[in-house]
Scaffold this motif. Structure first.
Motif: not given
Length: 294
Positions: A285-287, A210-215, A292-294
């Motif tokens: 966003k620093g991805h 949700a936060k990464l993509y605004n979904v 893998l995201p954490s």
């Protein structure tokens, strides 16, 4: 020096009123389960929902052995009942069913039905748990569909585990504004609400996407004790979730005994980036693309 240019406000794209249909699902009882699903569709329409999201494999229940021999095709007898209910109540329906495909294999399937009764998306679960692999074949496709409510992608339950998040990443890359996940979240019979079993397992991965993509990510799960199959004796306890970039917007109660309809008004997110523009946005966003995201 000129004052800094204020950020451009995102346009108001409207909202979706969604019913999270926590449904009592009994193992091996498709007729009773489908009757409850149809009733919950009617309840959602009565509360002016645009869409109702129902649980995973709501026909036979997750990994119930009867599905190996009694599953229906899609379209077929069980999906037809949901399509007829969607038409009768003028509502979108997303639900999980077991599909007996033309190739003779069973799939853990999810369908998105329009208010006109058309199946817009049919998806087969990809991130199958080891214990469910004797029951279902692995899916091989992902789809996002344009609707008047927004761009909708569909996956199922453990597709949203942290190790399965590439599935959600792909749906977001395909333009999904809403990711809908019929689910059957289960825990050991001894767990109670004080254990808070879902914070890391579900809130965290939903929030990452949700936060990464605004979904908006929404999962609805069944309730009831599991009868038959490898998880017999465990329980499905609800706690259905709707999460957007701002956090948890709706959550069902911890309840293994009865169904519940949770109604949430969810704003349609503004997602202007396409293709490699999404990668640029993620980098801002620093991805990190190498982990893998954490």
């Amino acid at each position: 020096m000129a004052p800094p240019t204020p950020p451009v406000a995102a346009p108001d794209l409207g909202s979706m009123r969604i019913g999270l249909g926590q449904l009592l699902v009994e193992g091996g009882e498709p007729e009773r389960n489908l009757a409850r699903a149809v009733e919950q569709i009617a309840q959602a329409a009565a509360q002016r929902c645009d869409l109702v999201l129902l649980p995973e494999t709501l026909d036979f229940a997750w990994t119930h052995p009867s599905a190996l021999h009694e599953a229906e095709p899609i379209p077929g007898r069980f999906s037809d009942q949901l399509c007829e209910a969607a038409v009768a109540h003028g509502i979108y329906v997303c639900a999980g069913l077991t599909e007996r495909a033309a190739d003779g294999r069973n799939y853990n399937a999810a369908i998105l039905i329009s208010p006109q009764g058309d199946i817009l998306v049919k998806y087969h679960k990809i991130n199958l748990l080891t214990v469910e692999q004797p029951f279902y074949a692995v899916g091989q496709t992902l789809n996002v569909v344009d609707t008047p409510l927004g761009k909708i992608g569909v996956n199922i339950c453990s597709d949203n585990y942290l190790d399965g998040l590439p599935i959600g990443h792909t749906l977001a890359r395909m333009g999904a504004e809403f990711i809908l996940a019929p689910s059957s979240w289960t825990v050991d019979y001894s767990l109670t609400e004080e254990h808070d079993p879902y914070e890391e397992k579900w809130v965290r991965p939903f929030s990452i996407l949700a936060k990464l993509y605004n979904v908006v990510v929404v999962g609805t799960t069944s309730v009831g004790y599991i009868v038959g199959g490898p998880y017999e004796g465990k329980k499905s306890i609800g706690c259905s979730l709707a999460v957007d970039a701002s956090g948890v917007r709706a959550q069902g109660v911890f309840n293994e005994f009865a169904g519940q309809l949770v109604v949430a008004d969810l704003s349609r997110p503004h997602r202007p980036e396409r293709g490699t523009e999404i990668g640029v946005m993620l980098q801002r966003k620093g991805h990190r693309f190498d982990q893998l995201p954490s």
